[in-house]
Design an enzyme around this catalytic site. Structure first.
Site, PDB file in Angstrom:
ATOM      1  CG  HIS A 263      -7.891 -19.981  -0.418  1.00 46.97           C
ATOM      2  ND1 HIS A 263      -8.007 -19.934   0.545  1.00 46.97           N
ATOM      3  CD2 HIS A 263      -9.589 -20.385  -1.257  1.00 46.97           C
ATOM      4  CE1 HIS A 263      -9.272 -20.306   1.097  1.00 46.97           C
ATOM      5  NE2 HIS A 263     -10.373 -21.016   0.274  1.00 46.97           N
ATOM      6  CB  THR A 265      -5.448 -12.625  -1.598  1.00 46.10           C
ATOM      7  OG1 THR A 265      -6.153 -11.781  -2.483  1.00 46.10           O
ATOM      8  CG2 THR A 265      -4.506 -11.913  -1.256  1.00 46.10           C
ATOM      9  CD  GLU A 287       8.103 -20.361 -16.943  1.00 46.06           C
ATOM     10  OE1 GLU A 287       8.643 -20.555 -15.736  1.00 46.06           O
ATOM     11  OE2 GLU A 287       7.390 -20.641 -17.535  1.00 46.06           O
TER      12      GLU A 287
HETATM   13  N1  ACO Z   1      -9.906  -4.836  -3.492  1.00 49.20           N
HETATM   14  C1  ACO Z   1     -10.954  -5.547  -4.219  1.00 49.20           C
HETATM   15  N2  ACO Z   1     -10.811  -7.042  -5.124  1.00 49.20           N
HETATM   16  C2  ACO Z   1      -9.900  -7.551  -4.637  1.00 49.20           C
HETATM   17  C3  ACO Z   1      -9.064  -7.113  -3.939  1.00 49.20           C
HETATM   18  C4  ACO Z   1      -8.675  -6.085  -3.445  1.00 49.20           C
HETATM   19  N3  ACO Z   1      -7.885  -5.088  -2.285  1.00 49.20           N
HETATM   20  N4  ACO Z   1      -7.716  -7.832  -3.646  1.00 49.20           N
HETATM   21  C5  ACO Z   1      -8.472  -9.184  -4.339  1.00 49.20           C
HETATM   22  N5  ACO Z   1      -9.804  -9.147  -4.805  1.00 49.20           N
HETATM   23  C6  ACO Z   1     -10.094  -9.356  -6.174  1.00 49.20           C
HETATM   24  C7  ACO Z   1      -9.805  -9.888  -7.794  1.00 49.20           C
HETATM   25  O1  ACO Z   1     -10.448  -8.411  -8.563  1.00 49.20           O
HETATM   26  C8  ACO Z   1     -10.559 -11.026  -7.693  1.00 49.20           C
HETATM   27  O2  ACO Z   1     -12.094 -10.641  -7.682  1.00 49.20           O
HETATM   28  P1  ACO Z   1     -12.702 -11.728  -9.098  1.00 49.20           P
HETATM   29  O3  ACO Z   1     -13.269 -12.827  -7.685  1.00 49.20           O
HETATM   30  O4  ACO Z   1     -14.284 -11.312  -8.608  1.00 49.20           O
HETATM   31  O5  ACO Z   1     -12.012 -12.173 -10.172  1.00 49.20           O
HETATM   32  C9  ACO Z   1     -10.221 -11.920  -6.473  1.00 49.20           C
HETATM   33  O6  ACO Z   1     -10.682 -10.995  -5.772  1.00 49.20           O
HETATM   34  C10 ACO Z   1      -9.159 -12.615  -6.681  1.00 49.20           C
HETATM   35  O7  ACO Z   1      -8.468 -12.575  -4.979  1.00 49.20           O
HETATM   36  P2  ACO Z   1      -8.751 -13.695  -4.388  1.00 49.20           P
HETATM   37  O8  ACO Z   1      -9.989 -14.569  -3.848  1.00 49.20           O
HETATM   38  O9  ACO Z   1      -7.570 -13.522  -3.648  1.00 49.20           O
HETATM   39  O10 ACO Z   1      -7.961 -15.322  -5.459  1.00 49.20           O
HETATM   40  P3  ACO Z   1      -8.030 -16.452  -5.899  1.00 49.20           P
HETATM   41  O11 ACO Z   1      -8.309 -16.576  -4.865  1.00 49.20           O
HETATM   42  O12 ACO Z   1     -10.212 -16.498  -6.602  1.00 49.20           O
HETATM   43  O13 ACO Z   1      -7.201 -16.739  -6.911  1.00 49.20           O
HETATM   44  C11 ACO Z   1      -6.350 -16.888  -9.127  1.00 49.20           C
HETATM   45  C12 ACO Z   1      -7.780 -15.778  -8.481  1.00 49.20           C
HETATM   46  C13 ACO Z   1      -5.429 -17.570  -9.569  1.00 49.20           C
HETATM   47  C14 ACO Z   1      -6.029 -15.490 -11.276  1.00 49.20           C
HETATM   48  C15 ACO Z   1      -7.843 -17.908  -9.792  1.00 49.20           C
HETATM   49  O14 ACO Z   1      -8.978 -17.968 -10.477  1.00 49.20           O
HETATM   50  C16 ACO Z   1      -6.785 -19.173 -10.651  1.00 49.20           C
HETATM   51  O15 ACO Z   1      -6.565 -20.264 -10.242  1.00 49.20           O
HETATM   52  N6  ACO Z   1      -7.010 -19.037 -11.861  1.00 49.20           N
HETATM   53  C17 ACO Z   1      -6.906 -20.224 -12.978  1.00 49.20           C
HETATM   54  C18 ACO Z   1      -5.822 -20.365 -13.255  1.00 49.20           C
HETATM   55  C19 ACO Z   1      -4.632 -19.278 -13.174  1.00 49.20           C
HETATM   56  O16 ACO Z   1      -5.326 -18.405 -13.799  1.00 49.20           O
HETATM   57  N7  ACO Z   1      -3.544 -19.688 -12.821  1.00 49.20           N
HETATM   58  C20 ACO Z   1      -2.373 -18.005 -13.314  1.00 49.20           C
HETATM   59  C21 ACO Z   1      -1.824 -18.221 -14.494  1.00 49.20           C
HETATM   60  S1  ACO Z   1      -0.683 -17.274 -14.513  1.00 49.20           S
HETATM   61  C22 ACO Z   1       0.744 -17.910 -13.848  1.00 49.20           C
HETATM   62  O17 ACO Z   1       0.439 -18.848 -13.607  1.00 49.20           O
HETATM   63  C23 ACO Z   1       1.968 -17.636 -13.588  1.00 49.20           C
END
Ligand code: ACO
Length: 371
Positions: A263, A265, A287
Site C-alpha cells: 500500500h 508503494t 520532509e
Molecule cells: N523489492 C524488494 N522489496 C520491496 C520492493 C521491491 N521492489 N518494494 C517494496 N519492498 C518491501 C520493502 O522492503 C518493505 O519490506 P518490509 O515490509 O519487509 O519492511 C515493504 O516492501 C514496503 O513496501 P510496502 O508494502 O509498499 O510499504 P508499506 O505499505 O508497509 O508502507 C511505510 C511502508 C509507509 C514506511 C509503513 O511501514 C509505515 O507507515 N510506517 C510507519 C510510519 C512511517 O514510518 N512513515 C514514514 C515516515 S517519513 C514521512 O512521513 C515523510
C-alpha cells in the site's frame, strides 16, 4: 500503600487502537493495534501513573474516523498531596477533537445506527483503484480546505505521533491561509456489503499529506517562455495555486495492520504521478524521511526511472584523458570527468527528483552496472 511501580503502566501497552465498521449492527472490529510511540503525549518514559489494570481504548469508525476514547481500570491511585493519577482524558484533549470524549454508549449507538456508512464515499476525487491479495483498495485525494477532509485529519492525526518518530500533527488552526496549499491522499479498502449488492463499506488503510512549497522566481525572470512552461496566463494576476512550486510530502502513514502489502508503494506512486502531471510542480521533496520511507522511495523511484529509460542514458565515461587514468597514489578523478553532469541535471529535472535522492538513484544504477 503500594509502591510507585505498581501504579505505573506502559502507555504503549495500555493504549489499544481499533478500527470499527459502522452501519452493520453491533460495532464490528476490523483491526486492533498498539501505538509505537507515546512519548509526545505521556512523556519521555511513555508511562501513565496512577492506575492498575489500565486499558485505554481508542476506537475509530473505519469510514469517517469518528473517534472515541474509553478509559478502563481496576484501581485508581488516591491522591496523596500533589501526587495524583494522570488525568488521561485531560491529557488527550490536547490531541483529539471534542467528539472523542462522548460516552462510549453514545458512540456505540451512533456506530450501530449509522446507516449512511453503507453509502459513504471518501471525500475528494478518486485517483486510483487496485487490488491486493484479492481485496479492493482505492486512493482518494483532495485539498485540506474541504471540510470533510479536514475533519478526518483532525480525527486521525494523533496516529502521526503514535507511529512516526518526531512526527507532529498539523496545527490546523494555525495553517489557516496556507490551508489551500495542502493536499491529502487517503487509501481506503472497499469492502462489500454482504446484505446489499449496491452498498459497500470504506475502511481506512493509510494517508499522506503534501504541501505546495512555492518556488520564488524573481519577477524579471518570469519570461514569456517560463509563463508558457508553467501554463501561467501572461496578462492576468497569477493564482497562488498556479505558481511554480516544490511538492513536499509531509506525513506518510500506512496502518500497522496493512503493512507490507504494497500500500505504501501504491500511495507513493499515485502521489508522484499527480506531481508529475502537474506542470506547476518543479520538484518532489520529502520532509524528514525516516529509513523506512527512504527504502520505499528508492523501491519506487528506481523502477520508474528504469522503465522510462532515464537510467539507461547514464554510464561512466570510458574515455578519460591519459593523465587521469594513470594509477598514481592519491589521484582523484573529478566527477565532472566521469559523468555527463549536464545530462544528469536534465534527467533529474525531467523526473522532478530532488538532488540528494537523484544522487542515490544514480549511485544505485552505477553499482548495478559494475556488479
Ligand atoms: N523489492 C524488494 N522489496 C520491496 C520492493 C521491491 N521492489 N518494494 C517494496 N519492498 C518491501 C520493502 O522492503 C518493505 O519490506 P518490509 O515490509 O519487509 O519492511 C515493504 O516492501 C514496503 O513496501 P510496502 O508494502 O509498499 O510499504 P508499506 O505499505 O508497509 O508502507 C511505510 C511502508 C509507509 C514506511 C509503513 O511501514 C509505515 O507507515 N510506517 C510507519 C510510519 C512511517 O514510518 N512513515 C514514514 C515516515 S517519513 C514521512 O512521513 C515523510
Amino acid at each position: 500503600m503500594a509502591d510507585q511501580e505498581d501504579w505505573s503502566t506502559d502507555a504503549n501497552e495500555a493504549l489499544e487502537i481499533s478500527i470499527v465498521q459502522a452501519g452493520s449492527g453491533s460495532p464490528k472490529t476490523l483491526s486492533t493495534f498498539h501505538p509505537q510511540f507515546t512519548y509526545p503525549i505521556f512523556g519521555e518514559e511513555e508511562r501513565i501513573f496512577g492506575y492498575q489494570g489500565l486499558r485505554v481504548n481508542l476506537r475509530f469508525a473505519a469510514h469517517d474516523l469518528r473517534p472515541n476514547i474509553e478509559v478502563l481500570y481496576d484501581k485508581r491511585f488516591k491522591a496523596v498531596g500533589d501526587t495524583k493519577a494522570t488525568n488521561i482524558e485531560e491529557t488527550l484533549k490536547e490531541w483529539m477533537p471534542e467528539v472523542s470524549f462522548e460516552k462510549v454508549g453514545a458512540f456505540n449507538s451512533h456506530i450501530q445506527n449509522d446507516s449512511s456508512a453503507r453509502h459513504w464515499k471518501p471525500p475528494g476525487e478518486l485517483l486510483e483503484s487496485y487490488t491486493s491479495k484479492g481485496r479492493k483498495f482505492e486512493i482518494w485525494s483532495g485539498e485540506l480546505t474541504d471540510p470533510a477532509i479536514r475533519q478526518i485529519i483532525e480525527r486521525i492525526q494523533i496516529l502521526i505521533s503514535f507511529f512516526i518518530e518526531g512526527g507532529t500533527p498539523l496545527q490546523l488552526d494555525d495553517l489557516d491561509w496556507t490551508l489551500s496549499r495542502w493536499r491529502v491522499y487517503f487509501i481506503y479498502e472497499k469492502l462489500s456489503d454482504l446484505s446489499s449488492p449496491n452498498a459497500s463499506h470504506y475502511s481506512i488503510v493509510g494517508y499522506s499529506t503534501s504541501y505546495r512549497f512555492v518556488t520564488y522566481i524573481p519577477h524579471q525572470r518570469l519570461t514569456p517562455h517560463l509563463l508558457h512552461d508553467f501554463n501561467l496566463p501572461p496578462d492576468k494576476p497569477i493564482a497562488p495555486n498556479s505558481l511554480p512550486h516544490r511538492a513536499r510530502i509531509s506525513q506518510f502513514l500506512i496502518l500497522p495492520s496493512h503493512h507490507s502489502h504494497g500500500h505504501g508503494t501504491h500511495l507513493y506512486n499515485a502521489m508522484v504521478q499527480t506531481f508529475l502531471a502537474d506542470p506547476t510542480c518543479v520538484e518532489i521533496t520529502v520532509e524528514d524521511p525516516n529509513e523506512a520511507f527512504d527504502d520505499l522511495r528508492d523501491y519506487c523511484d528506481y523502477p520508474r526511472l528504469l522503465a522510462n529509460n532515464s537510467l539507461s542514458q547514464i554510464s561512466l565515461t570510458t574515455s578519460l584523458p591519459p593523465h587521469l587514468t594513470q594509477k598514481r597514489p592519491g589521484i582523484r578523478v573529478p566527477t565532472s570527468k566521469l559523468l555527463p553532469l549536464p545530462l544528469l541535471e536534465h534527467i533529474r529535472k525531467k523526473n522532478k527528483i530532488a538532488p540528494r535522492q537523484f544522487a542515490r538513484l544514480v549511485e544505485m544504477h552505477l553499482l548495478s552496472l559494475i556488479s
